[in-house]
Scaffold this motif. Structure first.
Motif, short mmCIF file in Angstrom:
data_model
loop_
_atom_site.label_atom_id
_atom_site.label_comp_id
_atom_site.label_asym_id
_atom_site.label_seq_id
_atom_site.Cartn_x
_atom_site.Cartn_y
_atom_site.Cartn_z
N MET A 482 19.47 15.21 -83.20
CA MET A 482 20.19 14.83 -82.14
C MET A 482 21.17 16.11 -81.41
O MET A 482 21.38 15.97 -80.37
N LEU A 526 6.93 12.95 -78.71
CA LEU A 526 6.88 13.50 -77.70
C LEU A 526 8.24 13.54 -76.67
O LEU A 526 8.36 12.61 -76.20
N TYR A 666 16.04 2.91 -93.69
CA TYR A 666 16.61 3.43 -95.13
C TYR A 666 16.27 2.56 -96.28
O TYR A 666 16.42 2.87 -97.40
P1 C2E Z 1 13.45 8.40 -83.27
O1 C2E Z 1 11.99 9.00 -82.72
O2 C2E Z 1 13.64 7.13 -82.71
O3 C2E Z 1 13.34 8.52 -84.77
C1 C2E Z 1 13.83 7.57 -85.57
C2 C2E Z 1 15.20 7.79 -86.03
O4 C2E Z 1 16.07 6.82 -86.61
C3 C2E Z 1 15.15 9.15 -86.84
O5 C2E Z 1 16.50 9.96 -86.52
C4 C2E Z 1 15.65 8.52 -88.29
O6 C2E Z 1 16.10 9.46 -89.27
C5 C2E Z 1 16.62 7.51 -87.79
N1 C2E Z 1 16.29 6.44 -89.04
C6 C2E Z 1 15.14 5.83 -89.42
N2 C2E Z 1 15.44 4.88 -90.16
C7 C2E Z 1 16.99 4.76 -90.05
C8 C2E Z 1 17.94 3.87 -90.70
O7 C2E Z 1 17.78 2.96 -91.46
N3 C2E Z 1 19.16 3.79 -90.47
C9 C2E Z 1 19.48 4.78 -89.45
N4 C2E Z 1 20.85 4.93 -89.43
N5 C2E Z 1 18.65 5.74 -88.83
C10 C2E Z 1 17.52 5.69 -89.28
P2 C2E Z 1 16.32 11.34 -86.48
O8 C2E Z 1 15.48 12.02 -87.35
O9 C2E Z 1 18.06 12.17 -86.42
O10 C2E Z 1 15.83 11.86 -85.00
C11 C2E Z 1 16.13 11.44 -83.81
C12 C2E Z 1 15.44 11.45 -82.65
O11 C2E Z 1 15.05 12.82 -82.46
C13 C2E Z 1 14.22 10.82 -82.81
O12 C2E Z 1 14.31 9.38 -82.77
C14 C2E Z 1 13.40 11.49 -81.98
O13 C2E Z 1 13.53 10.75 -80.75
C15 C2E Z 1 13.74 13.00 -81.86
N6 C2E Z 1 12.84 13.72 -82.71
C16 C2E Z 1 12.69 13.82 -83.75
N7 C2E Z 1 11.89 14.80 -84.37
C17 C2E Z 1 11.32 15.26 -83.19
C18 C2E Z 1 10.35 15.74 -82.75
O14 C2E Z 1 9.76 16.67 -83.85
N8 C2E Z 1 9.94 16.11 -81.47
C19 C2E Z 1 10.52 15.30 -80.76
N9 C2E Z 1 10.20 15.63 -79.40
N10 C2E Z 1 11.68 14.35 -80.92
C20 C2E Z 1 12.11 14.52 -82.36
#
Ligand code: C2E
Ligand code: MG
Ligand code: MG
Length: 687
Positions: A482, A526, A666
């Motif tokens: 983020m 993506l 989680y």
């Molecule tokens: P997303 O695709 O909606 O990914 C899910 C996010 O929710 C992930 O955050 C994950 O760590 C978080 N999450 C999963 N379970 C829980 C939970 O129980 N509680 C809470 N509080 N959070 C949870 P993360 O890893 O910080 O990623 C955030 C966003 O960043 C992702 O949302 C996605 O949109 C983007 N992102 C992450 N990796 C990539 C990537 O390789 N490429 C692209 N284009 N976007 C990415």
């Protein structure tokens, strides 16, 4: 005189002819003589033959010698002629000389000496006359040649005498000056051409008075042309060459326009902006006024440009330029720096508050929708403002400060303005250093991919994993996506980074299967830019090929926003991806359009309910109702439903009860490195 001369004697008196002949002989002149007894014969001989000299009697029986002389000269006879007179009448002598005689000799005074003297004198005079005529002919020839040249050159030319009379004018000059040769030749130039441009007149005057050449150029109202004139002084006046330089002027103007203006909007560019700013700042100290530098960036321009194409983007920029101009006064400057960045200089302001008011007016105006290619498009703007003299008195600093303030306006939610404050510098510097660190992170292999399990709610087994990027910064530690993905998206770095994640995730899925774990679906996110990249299909294809992963085990996650904003693009692209065998999921469902009806036209398999709904389950009635409805509708459309962010047992139970297919959260596991999955594999079998 050694050559034999041919001499004609025209006289009716035999004695007189004899006298002449004798005198010639006695004088020792070597001569061949011819005689004519009357004027008629004499004239004929003069016309038919060539003589060195002729003696012509003044008194002839048929006509007088003077008439013969005149007739001969009128017929073009050039022979030297000596008149023989009966008496020495001076008045007669003058008349004869005027009629073309070369000398005269009274008959009573004929002696060998006087005759020889007369003969030679006449011949000398004759020769001199011949020489003069030849010189005159040569002069005429050379004048004609000069005229030919002056008429054939493409330059215009005219000459004036010292008293301003036009002595020559060529065709091109007639044309450029709208003057007719016959009207101006020999006339006073200034009287005949009263409309001569003042600068042209002045160049002429200088050449005339200072006697030095002068060059000048300027616009001529009369002809509507740009002219360049060179005047050269001479002894008897001034010669002027001039030509039409309108084409050159137009080219120069075009070049200077290109150098100073933005071709698309016609607004001043960065160079001219700096110039204007410097000028305004130079004036201000005496006027006790404030100046505002507004750095204006359109908020959603990249999206419009990517989604609707460059043509629409260009139209939008032009329209925004027009609106900015409408909101400002004529003394203000609206400039385009490039892309969707504009700078507005509000000069001559009495109070800082007025600058805020105008800025809000500009933001409101830019935010109004506009119709492009049948669609209603709207963008908003974020504006940063720096002030003279409060923030700085230096143009470069003012521009930089306004830029920094603009970034702050973006951070604070866009569609608004911020006045610069020195506190912003630190934040801005941080952003810049993040950007440069991000550029290096790829090369320095600071990125990691974490994997979060997707668990089947009925069986409790891991059926998939979502690949989530992490940045392991050497000093700052683990950075959340983020915090750096928006910057990566903005700078375009998301393309190489995202493609690396895709390759890594596919390879990981394949590695797990090969080491004996059950095959699971690998979900990869993506972003908009990745989705819009030219060769997305090729990139996905290569990731599958190099990893050896079968397409059905890959799922690409897209938000509704991305799919709907790229509507045209989406129809064929999603069909192509699906045709490859790769699955498609809608991520963060419920936060955007939330329309499963719209999504029906796309070949989608999975819907992921956004964490913001799950978090309030099961206690919040609204969240529960929405979740229930999404699950029911998705199932009707034969879509698999994933619940994101499941943290509690109560949430899990509720979802299971509603028939949700898969959970991610989680409760089971946060995203972890691939090495940590050994325990996760064990955990699932334990359920
Ligand atoms: P997303 O695709 O909606 O990914 C899910 C996010 O929710 C992930 O955050 C994950 O760590 C978080 N999450 C999963 N379970 C829980 C939970 O129980 N509680 C809470 N509080 N959070 C949870 P993360 O890893 O910080 O990623 C955030 C966003 O960043 C992702 O949302 C996605 O949109 C983007 N992102 C992450 N990796 C990539 C990537 O390789 N490429 C692209 N284009 N976007 C990415
Ligand atoms: Mg996701
Ligand atoms: Mg999500």
């Amino acid at each position: 005189m050694t050559d034999t001369l041919r001499i004609l004697i025209i006289d009716d008196d035999d004695v007189d002819r004899m006298t002449v002949r004798r005198a010639i002989k006695s004088s020792g002149i070597n001569a061949e003589m011819e005689e004519a007894p009357n004027g008629k014969t004499g004239l004929r001989l003069l016309q038919e033959q060539t003589f060195s000299c002729a003696f012509l009697d003044y008194l002839l029986p048929d006509s007088d010698g003077l008439s013969v002389l005149r007739a001969a000269r009128a017929a073009g006879v050039g022979t030297p002629i000596v008149m023989l007179t009966g008496h020495g009448d001076e008045r007669l002598a003058v008349e004869m000389m005027q009629a073309g005689a070369n000398d005269y000799l009274p008959k009573g005074k004929i002696t060998p000496e006087s005759l020889s003297h007369s003969l030679r004198h006449a011949m000398r005079l004759h020769q001199a006359e011949q020489d003069r005529l030849a010189a005159e002919r040569r002069l005429q020839d050379s004048n004609r040649r000069i005229t030919d040249i002056l008429e054939s050159i493409s330059d215009a030319f005219f000459a004036v005498s010292n008293d301003w009379r036009v002595t020559y004018i060529n065709k091109e000059a007639e044309h450029l000056l709208h003057a007719l040769r016959n009207d101006v030749l020999d006339q006073n130039l200034l009287e005949r051409l009263p409309h001569l441009a003042p600068w042209f007149h002045e160049a002429l005057l200088k050449a005339m008075n200072q006697k030095t050449p002068h060059t000048a150029e300027g616009f001529d109202e009369q002809s509507g042309l740009w002219l360049e004139a060179h005047s050269y002084p001479g002894n008897d006046g001034v010669s002027v060459y001039f030509r039409d330089i309108s084409e050159r002027k137009r080219t120069e103007e075009r070049l200077s326009f290109l150098a100073n203006y933005d071709a698309l909007t016609g607004l001043p560019n960065r160079i001219l902006l700096k110039d204007r700013l410097a000028q305004a700042l130079a004036r201000l100290p005496w006027q006790n006024r404030v100046l505002g530098v507004l750095f204006c960036d359109l908020d959603r321009f990249k999206l419009v440009n990517d989604t609707l194409g460059h043509n629409v983007g260009d139209h939008l920029l032009k329209e925004m330029a027009r609106r900015m101009k409408l909101c400002t006064r004529s003394g203000d400057t609206v400039a385009r720096l490039g892309g969707d960045e504009f700078v507005i200089l509000l000069t001559d302001m009495a109070r800082t508050e007025d600058i805020g008011t105008i800025t809000q007016k500009i933001i409101d105006s830019l935010g109004q929708p506009l119709h492009l290619e049948g669609q209603e498009v709207f963008v908003t703007a974020s504006v940063g403002i720096s002030l003279y003299p409060t923030d700085s008195t230096d143009p470069d600093s003012l521009l930089k400060q306004a830029d920094v303030a603009m970034y702050r306006a973006k951070e604070l939610g866009k569609n608004g303005y911020q006045f610069y404050s020195p506190k912003m510098d630190a934040k801005h510097a941080q952003r810049l250093s993040l950007e440069s660190a991000l550029r290096h992170a790829m090369v320095r292999e600071e990125f990691r991919v974490y994997y979060q399990p997707l668990v089947d709610l009925s069986s409790g087994r891991i059926v998939g994993a979502e690949a989530l990027i992490r940045w392991q910064h050497p000093e700052l530690g683990m950075i959340s996506p983020m915090d750096f993905l928006p910057l990566a998206e903005e700078t375009g770095l998301i393309i190489p980074i995202g493609n690396w994640v895709l390759h890594t995730a596919c390879a990981q899925a394949r590695a797990w299967a090969e080491s004996g774990h059950p095959e699971i679906k690998m979900a990869v996110n993506l972003s908009n830019r990745q989705y819009r990249q030219d060769n997305l299909l090729g990139v996905v294809q290569r990731a599958l090929e190099t990893s050896g992963l079968a397409p059905e085990w890959l799922e690409l996650e897209l938000t509704e926003e991305i799919v709907m904003r790229n509507m045209k693009h989406s129809e064929s692209l999603l069909a192509d991806i699906r045709a490859m065998g790769v699955a498609l999921a809608i991520d963060d469902f419920g936060t955007g359009y939330s329309s499963l009806g719209h999504l029906r036209r796309f070949p989608i398999q999975t819907v992921k309910i956004d964490r913001s709904f799950i978090i309030d389950l099961p206690g919040n009635a609204d969240a529960a109702a929405i979740t229930e409805a999404i699950i029911a509708m998705a199932h009707k459309l034969k879509l698999e439903v994933v619940a994101e962010g499941v943290e509690t047992e109560a949430q899990r139970a509720f979802l299971q009860e509603q028939g949700c297919d898969i959970m991610q959260g989680y409760l089971f596991s946060p995203p972890v490195a691939a090495e940590k999955w050994d325990t996760l594999w064990l955990k699932q079998t334990a359920v």
